[in-house]
Design an enzyme around this catalytic site. Structure first.
Site, PDB file in Angstrom:
ATOM      1  CD  GLU A 115      -2.866  -1.218   0.121  1.00 27.71           C
ATOM      2  OE1 GLU A 115      -3.069  -0.151  -0.502  1.00 27.71           O
ATOM      3  OE2 GLU A 115      -3.446  -2.274  -0.158  1.00 27.71           O
ATOM      4  CB  CYS A 159      -0.605   7.658   1.051  1.00 26.83           C
ATOM      5  SG  CYS A 159      -1.943   6.551   1.546  1.00 26.83           S
TER       6      CYS A 159
END
Length: 520
Positions: free
Chosen positions: A222, A256
Site C-alpha cells: 500500500e 497518501c
C-alpha cells in the site's frame, strides 16, 4: 492527561524466536476455528475502546493530530471495521460452491475453501499509525492467520500504545509486536513469512518486494502516488475549493491518497482561489497555527523536505506559506505553478501543499495526467457528470472520488489499494479478509464414478474415447468466426430489433397477467 507507555526497541536476539513461536501457533491450528477469530476481534475492539484516551494522546504527541481526526480516522474507523467484520465473518469463511461448466462436474462436488495464508508480517505507517497497522491486523485475525505487527517508529507513542493493547487483549502466542527501525525491520524480513503486508513509501516498498522475492513470499504493498485532481470550468468553484482544501488540511496533508496536484481550467482558477481563501478563514478563524484542529508535520526531516520543495518552486504562492520549524508547523499553502516539472509536483509532497496547474481544457488535463509515468493511488474530478465520467474512463488509478477528495478511501466496505507504482493488492472490509486468505480449490471423486471415468485410462489408440469424452465435456460456442453472438436470441434481436423484442416481451407479460386475473 493519561500516562503513555514507553517505546522500547525489541532485542534482536528475540526476533527469530518470536517469529518461530507465531509460526508454531499457526501450525497448531489454533486460529482456524472461526469462533476463536471472533473472540480475538471482539477483544481487540474493547482494547481500542478502553485505551481510546491513550490513542488520542499518542497521536497528539506524534503528529499533533486533533482529537476529532484521531476519532474519525483512527479509533472509530478501526472499531467500526471490527464490528463489520464480526457480523459477516461466518458467511465469508464458509466453503463456496464452484460453478459447473457441465452437469457431470457436479459428481466431484467442487468447492472453494477459504484457507488462512499462515504467519504474516504487517509493517505499518506513521501518518495514520493506528488505522494503517490495526486495519490490516483485523483482516489477518479474521482470515485465521497469526501475525507479527511492526508499527512505524515514526509514531513511537502510538506504536507503544498498540503494543500495550495487543499484549493485554490478544492471544500472545498468535499475535505480537516488534518495535524498532531499519535494523529490526531488516531482521524481520530475514525470517520466512507466508505473507508480508506493507504500508509506506514506494522506495521502501521496492526493497521489501525484492527481499520477499528471494523466498517467493506474497506481498501486499500500500504505497502513495502523485495523485491528480481535475477541476473543469463547469465545476462548482466553492465545492471544489472546500473539498480539495479539506483533503490537504486533514492530518496536515500527510495522507497518501490526497491530491498531489490539481489540473484546473484557467477560467475557473480565480474563483477557486477566492473560495479557498474564504474556506480557510472559516475553518481556522484565528489561523491554523493557533488552532487545536490542525495537525503538525511528523518530524524535522519531513518538515525540511517540505520546506525545500516550497523554497524551490517557480510558482506563485497565492495562499499561505507560513512555517514554524520549532513547532513543525506548515500552513496550508496554495501555489499556482507553470509546469509539471515544478518541485511541488515532481515528487509526492505528503504535506499541506496545494499546487494548481492551469490548463486550457479537460482534454489537456487528462493528457498531462496520463503522461506521468506513475500510476496514482487516487484520482479526483470536479465538473459536470459527463466530464467526471470522462476523467474516470480515460485515466488509471487505484481508486477515485468524484466531487470530493479521497472519500472512496474512507469507506471501510470498499476495497482500498493501489495499482502499479501506487501498490499491489487491496484491503478494507471483506477485502481485508480476502487479502490474507487462500482460495483453495477442492474436488472429491466418488468411488462409484469409476465406470464413468474409465474413459480417461489408456489405451486410447484404436478407440473412440476422445469422441466420447468430447460429447461428455465439450461446450458449444454461442458465437461465430467473426465474433458475433449466435443462437435464437441473437437471431431474433438482429431480425426484429431490440425494441420490437422488448415490446413483445411486455405484451406477453401483460397478457399473462390479464389471464391470471380473469381466472381469479
Amino acid at each position: 492527561m493519561p500516562e503513555l507507555p514507553p517505546f522500547e526497541h525489541t532485542s534482536h536476539d528475540t526476533i527469530a524466536s518470536t517469529c518461530a513461536n507465531v509460526r508454531a501457533s499457526f501450525l497448531s491450528h489454533k486460529t482456524r476455528p472461526v469462533e476463536f477469530r471472533l473472540v480475538q476481534l471482539r477483544k481487540l475492539y474493547w482494547g481500542l475502546k478502553d485505551n481510546s484516551d491513550l490513542i488520542v494522546e499518542a497521536c497528539k504527541k506524534d503528529l499533533g493530530k486533533p482529537t476529532f481526526e484521531t476519532y474519525l480516522a483512527e479509533v472509530g474507523w478501526c472499531m467500526n471495521d471490527i464490528i463489520f467484520m464480526t457480523k459477516h465473518l461466518h458467511a465469508w469463511a464458509k466453503d463456496e460452491k464452484a460453478e459447473y461448466m457441465k452437469l457431470m462436474n457436479t459428481l466431484f462436488a467442487p468447492k472453494i475453501r477459504k484457507d488462512p495464508l499462515g504467519a504474516v508480517l504487517i509493517i505499518g505507517a506513521f501518518n495514520f499509525p493506528i488505522q494503517l497497522s490495526i486495519g490490516p491486523l483485523i483482516g489477518a485475525i479474521a482470515a485465521g492467520c497469526t501475525a507479527v505487527l511492526k508499527p512505524s517508529e515514526g509514531s513511537p507513542n502510538a506504536a507503544a500504545v498498540m503494543q500495550k493493547i495487543i499484549t493485554e487483549y490478544l492471544d500472545p502466542s498468535c499475535y505480537t509486536v516488534v518495535q524498532g527501525a531499519i535494523p529490526e525491520t531488516t531482521a524481520l524480513l530475514d525470517q520466512k513469512w507466508d505473507k508480508i503486508f506493507y504500508t509506506g513509501s514506494a522506495n521502501v516498498g521496492t526493497i521489501i518486494a525484492k527481499k520477499a522475492a528471494e523466498t517467493l513470499t506474497p506481498v501486499t504493498l500500500e504505497l502513495g502516488g502523485r495523485n491528480p485532481a481535475f477541476v473543469t470550468k463547469q465545476a462548482d468553484a466553492r465545492l471544489a475549493a472546500r473539498r480539495l482544501l479539506w483533503a490537504k488540511i486533514h492530518n496536515a496533508g500527510q495522507v497518501c491518497v490526497s491530491q498531489n496536484f490539481t489540473l484546473i481550467d484557467k477560467e475557473i482558477l480565480p474563483a477557486v482561489i477566492e473560495e479557498m481563501k474564504k474556506a480557510l478563514q472559516e475553518f481556522f478563524p484565528q489561523s491554523p497555527h493557533k488552532s487545536p484542529d490542525y495537525a503538525r508535520i511528523v518530524n524535522q526531516r519531513q518538515f525540511l523536505r517540505l520546506k525545500k520543495m516550497l523554497d524551490e518552486t517557480s510558482g506563485k504562492i497565492v495562499i499561505g506559506g507560513t512555517m514554524d520549524e520549532g513547532d513543525l508547523f506548515i500552513e496550508p499553502t496554495v501555489v499556482v505553478v507553470e509546469h509539471m516539472d515544478d518541485s511541488l509536483i515532481r515528487d509526492e509532497s505528503f504535506g499541506p501543499l496545494l499546487p494548481l496547474l492551469p490548463v486550457t481544457d479537460l482534454d489537456e488535463a487528462i493528457r498531462i495526467a496520463n503522461e506521468v509515468h506513475d500510476t496514482p493511488l487516487g484520482v479526483y474530478a470536479f465538473g459536470s457528470q459527463k466530464e467526471m465520467e470522462k476523467v474516470i474512463s480515460q485515466t488509471r488509478s487505484g481508486g477515485a472520488t468524484l466531487n470530493d477528495g479521497f472519500f472512496h478511501a474512507s469507506l471501510p466496505t470498499m476495497p482500498f489499494g493501489g495499482v502499479g507504482t501506487s501498490g499491489d493488492g487491496s484491503y478494507r472490509g471483506k477485502a481485508s479478509f480476502d487479502v490474507f486468505t487462500h482460495r483453495r480449490s477442492i474436488a472429491q471423486t466418488p468411488k462409484w464414478a469409476e465406470f464413468a471415468l474409465a474413459i480417461r485410462y489408456p489405451p486410447f489408440t484404436g478407440t473412440n474415447k476422445q469422441q466420447q469424452w468430447a460429447k461428455m465435456n465439450d461446450m458449444t460456442p454461442d458465437f461465430d468466426r467473426e465474433g458475433r453472438a449466435t443462437g435464437w436470441v441473437a437471431w431474433a434481436m438482429g431480425f426484429f430489433g431490440k425494441k420490437s423484442i422488448a415490446a413483445l416481451v411486455v405484451a406477453i407479460g401483460i397478457r399473462l397477467y390479464l389471464q391470471r386475473r380473469a381466472k381469479l
